[in-house]
Design a protein around this motif. Structure first.
Motif, PDB file in Angstrom:
ATOM      1  N   LYS A  53       1.770  -6.915   7.952  1.00 54.76           N
ATOM      2  CA  LYS A  53       1.297  -6.574   9.133  1.00 54.76           C
ATOM      3  C   LYS A  53       1.002  -5.424   9.548  1.00 54.76           C
ATOM      4  O   LYS A  53      -0.203  -4.607  10.202  1.00 54.76           O
ATOM      5  N   LYS A  54       1.569  -4.301   8.256  1.00 53.70           N
ATOM      6  CA  LYS A  54       1.375  -2.678   8.787  1.00 53.70           C
ATOM      7  C   LYS A  54      -0.262  -2.282   7.968  1.00 53.70           C
ATOM      8  O   LYS A  54      -0.494  -2.168   8.742  1.00 53.70           O
ATOM      9  N   SER A  55      -0.293  -2.623   6.761  1.00 52.57           N
ATOM     10  CA  SER A  55      -1.343  -2.969   5.962  1.00 52.57           C
ATOM     11  C   SER A  55      -2.702  -3.719   6.642  1.00 52.57           C
ATOM     12  O   SER A  55      -3.665  -3.560   6.088  1.00 52.57           O
ATOM     13  N   GLY A  56      -2.385  -4.862   6.462  1.00 56.24           N
ATOM     14  CA  GLY A  56      -3.003  -5.945   6.140  1.00 56.24           C
ATOM     15  C   GLY A  56      -3.352  -6.728   5.322  1.00 56.24           C
ATOM     16  O   GLY A  56      -4.158  -8.214   5.129  1.00 56.24           O
ATOM     17  N   GLU A  57      -2.687  -5.893   3.712  1.00 54.41           N
ATOM     18  CA  GLU A  57      -2.143  -6.706   2.570  1.00 54.41           C
ATOM     19  C   GLU A  57      -1.923  -7.937   2.546  1.00 54.41           C
ATOM     20  O   GLU A  57      -0.703  -8.919   3.363  1.00 54.41           O
ATOM     21  N   VAL A  58      -2.863  -8.667   1.860  1.00 51.66           N
ATOM     22  CA  VAL A  58      -2.150 -10.467   2.026  1.00 51.66           C
ATOM     23  C   VAL A  58      -0.809 -10.346   0.422  1.00 51.66           C
ATOM     24  O   VAL A  58      -1.502  -9.361  -1.112  1.00 51.66           O
ATOM     25  N   ILE A  59       0.155 -10.889   0.947  1.00 51.16           N
ATOM     26  CA  ILE A  59       0.869 -11.062  -0.325  1.00 51.16           C
ATOM     27  C   ILE A  59       0.961 -11.735  -0.785  1.00 51.16           C
ATOM     28  O   ILE A  59       0.701 -11.971  -2.551  1.00 51.16           O
ATOM     29  N   ASP A  60       0.692 -12.945  -0.788  1.00 50.80           N
ATOM     30  CA  ASP A  60       0.569 -14.147  -2.237  1.00 50.80           C
ATOM     31  C   ASP A  60      -1.132 -14.857  -1.907  1.00 50.80           C
ATOM     32  O   ASP A  60      -0.863 -15.400  -0.999  1.00 50.80           O
ATOM     33  N   ALA A  61      -1.363 -13.997  -2.730  1.00 52.01           N
ATOM     34  CA  ALA A  61      -3.440 -14.748  -3.484  1.00 52.01           C
ATOM     35  C   ALA A  61      -3.213 -16.354  -3.130  1.00 52.01           C
ATOM     36  O   ALA A  61      -2.134 -16.572  -3.745  1.00 52.01           O
TER      37      ALA A  61
ATOM     38  N   LYS B 218       1.148  -1.377   0.144  1.00 55.14           N
ATOM     39  CA  LYS B 218       0.052   0.164   0.037  1.00 55.14           C
ATOM     40  C   LYS B 218       0.947   1.045  -0.193  1.00 55.14           C
ATOM     41  O   LYS B 218       0.298   2.294  -1.091  1.00 55.14           O
ATOM     42  N   ASP B 219       1.666   1.252   1.093  1.00 51.26           N
ATOM     43  CA  ASP B 219       2.116   2.536   1.348  1.00 51.26           C
ATOM     44  C   ASP B 219       4.187   3.257   0.510  1.00 51.26           C
ATOM     45  O   ASP B 219       4.577   3.847   0.767  1.00 51.26           O
ATOM     46  N   GLY B 220       4.408   1.464   0.525  1.00 52.79           N
ATOM     47  CA  GLY B 220       5.220   1.710  -0.020  1.00 52.79           C
ATOM     48  C   GLY B 220       6.404   1.723   1.303  1.00 52.79           C
ATOM     49  O   GLY B 220       8.362   1.484   0.735  1.00 52.79           O
TER      50      GLY B 220
END
Length: 104
Positions: free
Chosen positions: A96-104, A75-77
């Motif tokens: 952990k910072k944004s909660g985004e899944v890295i590898d789906a 998200k924020d780089g």
């Protein structure tokens, strides 16, 4: 233990001469706890001339300790830590910072 950083991940260097620079992991050696990042931690290696190659001084990317690397947040780089969670019965890595899944 599951690998938090894998080949192909975009990472940022936390310490050392390349601090703040980003690159893509080209190889990981879990036994030594090091990874080679494309274009970072460059050292000059002397190559002997052969029939197939010219030889001379060749720049080569050297391994960096995994503890000195952090995944780049989608998200924020910025740098983020990696966590694991179950989604739809599969174990996935997430930032952990944004909660985004890295590898789906």
């Amino acid at each position: 233990m599951a690998a938090k950083l894998k080949k192909g991940d975009k990472v940022i260097v936390l310490t050392g001469k390349d601090k703040g620079n980003t690159g893509v992991i080209t190889s990981v050696n879990p036994k030594t706890g090091k990874a080679v990042v494309e274009g970072l931690n460059i050292a000059i290696r002397h190559q002997r001339q052969t029939q197939n190659s010219q030889g001379g001084r060749v720049p080569q990317a050297m391994p960096i300790q995994l503890s000195n690397l952090a995944l780049v947040d989608p998200k924020d780089g910025g740098p983020t830590r990696v966590g694991f969670r179950m989604e739809d019965g599969k174990k996935v890595r997430y930032a952990k910072k944004s909660g985004e899944v890295i590898d789906a």
